[in-house]
Design a protein around this motif. Structure first.
Motif, PDB file in Angstrom:
ATOM      1  N   LYS A  46       0.821  -1.211   0.000  1.00 48.01           N
ATOM      2  CA  LYS A  46       0.000   0.000   0.000  1.00 48.01           C
ATOM      3  C   LYS A  46       0.856   1.263   0.000  1.00 48.01           C
ATOM      4  CE  LYS A  46      -4.008  -2.296   1.979  1.00 48.01           C
ATOM      5  NZ  LYS A  46      -4.841  -2.547   3.169  1.00 48.01           N
ATOM      6  N   LEU A  47       2.014   1.199   0.649  1.00 52.75           N
ATOM      7  CA  LEU A  47       2.933   2.333   0.571  1.00 52.75           C
ATOM      8  C   LEU A  47       3.384   2.565  -0.868  1.00 52.75           C
ATOM      9  CD1 LEU A  47       5.154   1.873   3.754  1.00 52.75           C
ATOM     10  CD2 LEU A  47       3.722   3.858   3.218  1.00 52.75           C
ATOM     11  N   ASN A  48       3.644   1.479  -1.599  1.00 55.30           N
ATOM     12  CA  ASN A  48       4.017   1.628  -3.013  1.00 55.30           C
ATOM     13  C   ASN A  48       2.898   2.269  -3.822  1.00 55.30           C
ATOM     14  OD1 ASN A  48       6.620   0.669  -2.853  1.00 55.30           O
ATOM     15  ND2 ASN A  48       6.071  -1.447  -3.309  1.00 55.30           N
ATOM     16  N   LYS A  49       1.653   1.982  -3.461  1.00 57.53           N
ATOM     17  CA  LYS A  49       0.525   2.598  -4.155  1.00 57.53           C
ATOM     18  C   LYS A  49       0.448   4.091  -3.871  1.00 57.53           C
ATOM     19  CE  LYS A  49      -2.216  -1.647  -4.128  1.00 57.53           C
ATOM     20  NZ  LYS A  49      -3.420  -2.332  -3.597  1.00 57.53           N
ATOM     21  N   ILE A  50       0.870   4.477  -2.678  1.00 53.07           N
ATOM     22  CA  ILE A  50       0.894   5.905  -2.341  1.00 53.07           C
ATOM     23  C   ILE A  50       2.083   6.598  -3.000  1.00 53.07           C
ATOM     24  CG2 ILE A  50       1.176   7.561  -0.444  1.00 53.07           C
ATOM     25  CD1 ILE A  50      -0.261   5.477   1.362  1.00 53.07           C
ATOM     26  N   VAL A  51       3.248   5.975  -2.914  1.00 50.60           N
ATOM     27  CA  VAL A  51       4.477   6.596  -3.415  1.00 50.60           C
ATOM     28  C   VAL A  51       4.499   6.620  -4.938  1.00 50.60           C
ATOM     29  CG1 VAL A  51       6.990   6.303  -3.520  1.00 50.60           C
ATOM     30  CG2 VAL A  51       5.788   6.031  -1.342  1.00 50.60           C
ATOM     31  N   PHE A  52       4.041   5.544  -5.561  1.00 49.01           N
ATOM     32  CA  PHE A  52       4.015   5.442  -7.027  1.00 49.01           C
ATOM     33  C   PHE A  52       2.559   5.302  -7.475  1.00 49.01           C
ATOM     34  CE2 PHE A  52       7.932   3.310  -5.520  1.00 49.01           C
ATOM     35  CZ  PHE A  52       8.896   4.120  -6.102  1.00 49.01           C
TER      36      PHE A  52
END
Length: 307
Positions: A46-52
């Motif tokens: 989910k962090l990757n969805k926020i960051v990218f």
């Protein structure tokens, strides 16, 4: 033979379950009292969805309002990260005398501080993508780097984990980087300090130790170890600088090992493949293995090449 297991199963069960009563770390049975690895890996996703946001967002529904979608993700990550931090803080010896309410407050404080770091993490990762793109002629595009490259994935996870490590959160940072390690073969300790424009090419077999310091515009290749010279001191080496310092604009080629907390690789140096270094080198130094011989023993002629 068909009754052998049936005849012995009760004794086996008794022997194993009674073995849990010895009070060792492996005997603990409080499965809800410690961080959950699956939850942590879901937080990374989910962090990757926020960051990218444009690359890893779910495609099961249309995004009519990006802000609404990101807001939901931020709330989700904040809630679940806070829960995992609170569990991890029970393993912090400095908090062992604190009440549950006090631990919950510390967990919330750490969660807020982490989430506020996301714009800075994105800034660093943007430079890492630039370094990968400029430095790798095989890179089709920056989009391909974000979607495909294991080096960027490992760096991203380490940058998330490093923030938690700096805050003093136990266990979670290592769960994060070991997840990236298992997926990519790149082992970066969450404690390593890494500057902007960091480039890992290929990456398989890279090892970067806890107290490593890496400057800006550093490029390393597969099989590189930035490690400790010796760990025979065991627990006595905690909080000591055990791993090397790599200054700005250094390139380290495949298979090189650079070891020791006092080892400093000066700015602009190039460390060749398969080099084994345990001492510092001055800025601008080129280090390589000389006078290697390749021998080809064929049917007709024997060749020796010096490289």
């Amino acid at each position: 033979m068909s009754n052998l297991i049936c005849d012995n199963i009760a004794e086996i069960i008794t022997d194993i379950t009674s073995d849990y009563e010895k009070g060792r770390p492996i005997d603990k049975q409080d499965i809800f009292g410690r961080p959950d690895r699956n939850s942590v890996t879901e937080i990374i996703s989910k962090l990757n969805k926020i960051v990218f946001a444009g690359y890893f967002m779910d495609r099961t529904y249309k995004i009519y309002n990006l802000n609404t979608t990101i807001a939901a993700l931020i709330e989700d990550v904040s809630y679940n990260l806070n829960r995992q931090i609170a569990l991890a803080l029970h393993f912090d010896s400095n908090l062992k005398d604190k009440s549950e309410e006090e631990i919950r407050y510390v967990a919330e404080d750490y969660t807020v501080k982490f989430m506020k770091k996301i714009p800075e993490i994105r800034e660093y990762l943007d430079t890492d993508i630039e370094a990968l793109y400029v430095g790798d002629p095989a890179a089709e595009s920056k989009d391909a780097i974000i979607i495909c490259y294991p080096g960027l994935f490992a760096i991203s996870v380490q940058r998330y984990a490093h923030v938690l490590y700096q805050l003093g959160v136990p266990i979670l940072p290592r769960i994060m980087t070991e997840h990236a390690h298992s997926k990519t073969g790149i082992d970066i300790n969450p404690g390593a300090t890494i500057g902007k424009y960091f480039f890992i090419d290929h990456g398989t077999g890279v090892v970067i130790g806890e107290t490593t310091i890496i400057g800006e515009n550093v490029k390393i290749y597969q099989g590189v170890t930035l490690g400790a010279l010796s760990t025979r001191g065991g627990r006595g080496l905690i909080d000591k600088k055990r791993h090397p310092t790599i200054e700005d604009n250094v390139t380290v080629y495949s298979g090189a090992s650079i070891l020791g907390g006092d080892t400093v690789i000066g700015k602009g140096s190039v460390i060749g493949g398969n080099v084994f270094l345990t001492k510092s080198v001055a800025p601008g130094t080129r280090v390589y293995v000389a006078n290697q011989e390749l021998k080809f023993d064929g049917d007709e002629k024997f060749w020796v090449y010096e490289i």
